[in-house]
Design an enzyme around this catalytic site. Structure first.
Site, PDB file in Angstrom:
ATOM      1  N   LYS A 107       0.926  -1.135   0.071  1.00  0.00           N
ATOM      2  CA  LYS A 107       0.178   0.043  -0.039  1.00  0.00           C
ATOM      3  C   LYS A 107       0.731   1.090  -0.064  1.00  0.00           C
ATOM      4  O   LYS A 107       1.707   1.414   0.782  1.00  0.00           O
ATOM      5  CB  LYS A 107      -0.847   0.000   1.360  1.00  0.00           C
ATOM      6  CG  LYS A 107      -1.614   1.107   1.429  1.00  0.00           C
ATOM      7  CD  LYS A 107      -2.729   1.085   2.642  1.00  0.00           C
ATOM      8  CE  LYS A 107      -3.571   2.334   2.824  1.00  0.00           C
ATOM      9  NZ  LYS A 107      -4.152   2.285   4.209  1.00  0.00           N
ATOM     10  N   SER A 148      -8.632   3.060   4.547  1.00  0.00           N
ATOM     11  CA  SER A 148      -7.879   3.784   3.468  1.00  0.00           C
ATOM     12  C   SER A 148      -7.291   2.639   2.587  1.00  0.00           C
ATOM     13  O   SER A 148      -6.854   2.699   1.470  1.00  0.00           O
ATOM     14  CB  SER A 148      -6.854   4.570   3.915  1.00  0.00           C
ATOM     15  OG  SER A 148      -5.801   4.043   5.028  1.00  0.00           O
ATOM     16  N   SER A 192      -8.759   1.088   8.920  1.00  0.00           N
ATOM     17  CA  SER A 192      -8.483   1.209   7.263  1.00  0.00           C
ATOM     18  C   SER A 192      -8.119  -0.235   6.949  1.00  0.00           C
ATOM     19  O   SER A 192      -7.768  -0.378   5.520  1.00  0.00           O
ATOM     20  CB  SER A 192      -6.991   2.005   7.334  1.00  0.00           C
ATOM     21  OG  SER A 192      -7.391   3.401   7.260  1.00  0.00           O
TER      22      SER A 192
END
Length: 484
Positions: free
Chosen positions: A78, A154, A178
């Site tokens: 990520k 996220s 997230s």
């Protein structure tokens, strides 16, 4: 190639790695299949930040399968404060330009040592502060179940790719839900480990005063456990460490837990839980009872208004520190148009808090951890909805108007996800398990938290639920390859 693409879309990482060890396929073939799967779904998803195909091919060429139980299985990192040497680290923002660290984060280094080819990065909203994976720089990431609703955030891009069967697992991180929010939105498994379980270094000691931590999203429970075995443990100079784990996390998935005492919290005031999420929770309670667990109701121990004011005091102060650090290193102040509306609002209302205010917020959060610690003497596990609402349209979560107040921003975000951040504050491990789909075909996760250091218990419970109500054959309309 199509046959291997189908294997990648169907089997979990541990099974694929076993094929590499038996020399039935190679790590390079798996990588090529993953790249083909990405080519198939990413135009519709918009989930990949940057590809690093050749670097991954170089790594895959020397992988034998003996490196770990996940060796040879490719994935992405990520793009949020986790360096992958040579890859752009934009953190979802225009602010960082084309910054490319020349070193790996310790967690990335451990993945590489485990024989996992890393072929690029997945998207994140700016600084990871949104439950919708979108940014002005990279655009909106779509949900493979329905492009008109959020994939979560996220780590929504990681979840979307795993759900769309491009990859069996993908790295993410979690500072307020997230990993678990997108796992719920995309119908996959997401576990946030205990504070200090996985490394943040070498460039960070902690995120958001200990709220943030790295791990992964996966299709199978045992892949998540194997990844935690591979990456767990403090790195050099870490400010703290999680309790020592006896045995492996993977072994905990191979046995059912004893009958558990489970408290169910169905409301998080001042927000209300949607009837669809109530139905999902009731379905999960019935399943748990059928498996021999004792489940009883519990009132929320958290005042959401006070809680999120303290949390955003911490986020605001640390966002200001980040912005000031970038400005210092480049020798010029940050312009308003270099950051997004959500960040401008956070800085406007919380970026100027005093050191005393920040310390008081941290003390308050630590006191909440003590409260939950005492609660976990009575219960083995806490159960809540992962989300108080089904996946929303992105426009209801993405913030584009900086005239909004921070309270309005908090209400938009946390009427959707009021529960998950509690366990970032307390440091407890928590997971979203995909056990329910709505009449509209949208996944609705169930959220479980254990005592500090109790990931093994959560993995054991999750694997039991996976065997009792398997989700692996549920496939979204957008899928990388056929799944039998």
């Amino acid at each position: 190639m199509k046959d291997i693409q189908t294997l990648l879309a169907t089997l979990d990482g541990i099974t694929l790695s076993e094929l590499v060890r038996r020399k039935e396929i190679t790590a390079t073939q798996l990588l090529d299949a993953a790249l083909a799967n990405i080519d198939a779904v990413n135009p519709a998803l918009n989930a990949v930040a940057e590809r690093r195909d050749e670097a991954a091919r170089d790594a895959a060429a020397s992988i034998t399968g003996a490196e770990s139980v996940l060796a040879g299985v490719p994935t992405l990192v990520k793009d949020l404060f986790m360096p992958l040497a040579g890859a752009r680290m934009a953190n979802g923002s225009h602010l960082f330009g084309d910054y490319r660290p020349d070193f790996d984060g310790e967690l990335v280094a451990r993945l590489k040592r485990g024989g996992i080819p890393l072929f690029g990065t997945s998207l994140s909203p700016e600084f990871g502060t949104s439950y919708c994976t979108s940014s002005t720089r990279f655009g909106l990431t779509h949900n493979p179940w329905n492009p008109d609703v959020t994939c979560g955030g996220s780590s929504g891009a990681a979840a979307a790719l795993v759900a769309a069967r491009a990859l069996p697992f993908a790295h993410g991180n979690d500072g307020g839900g997230s990993l678990r929010v997108p796992a719920s939105c995309c119908g996959v498994f997401g576990l946030k480990p205990t504070r200090g379980r996985t490394p943040m270094g070498p460039s960070s000691g902690e995120g958001w005063a200990g709220l943030g931590i790295n791990h992964a999203i996966s299709r199978s429970v045992r892949d998540s456990a194997a990844l935690l075995d591979l990456t767990a443990g403090m790195d050099t100079g870490a400010p703290y460490a999680a309790p020592h784990q006896r045995g492996t996390f993977l072994s905990s998935t191979q046995r059912d837990p004893d009958a558990l005492r489970i408290a169910v919290i169905d409301q998080a005031p001042p927000w209300r839980t949607d009837p669809v999420c109530h139905a999902a929770l009731a379905d999960t309670v019935s399943l748990l009872t059928s498996l021999g667990h004792h489940v009883e109701p519990l009132a929320s121990p958290v005042d959401g208004t006070v809680f999120y004011d303290r949390v955003f005091t911490i986020i605001g102060a640390q966002t200001r520190a980040l912005i000031d650090t970038v400005a210092h290193h480049r020798g010029a102040p940050i312009r308003a148009d270099e950051i997004e509306a959500r960040t401008r609002i956070i800085l406007r209302e919380k970026g100027g808090v005093s050191g005393a205010d920040y310390a008081a917020a941290v003390d308050w959060v630590h006191a909440l951890g003590r409260t939950f610690g005492r609660l976990m003497r009575r219960y083995d596990v806490l159960l809540t909805p992962t989300l108080a609402m089904p996946p929303l349209p992105p426009a209801e979560l993405a913030i584009t108007d900086d005239t909004l107040s921070l309270n309005e921003v908090i209400d938009r975000s946390h009427r959707f996800s009021p529960f998950t951040a509690w366990f970032n504050a307390t440091g407890q491990p928590a997971m979203s398990v995909p056990l329910y789909w709505s009449e509209q075909g949208l996944p609705i996760g169930s959220h479980f938290a254990g005592a500090f250091g109790a990931e093994a218990l959560l993995f054991s419970l999750a694997a039991q639920l996976e065997r009792a109500a398997p989700w692996s054959q549920r496939v979204p309309p957008l899928c990388a390859a056929p799944v039998a």
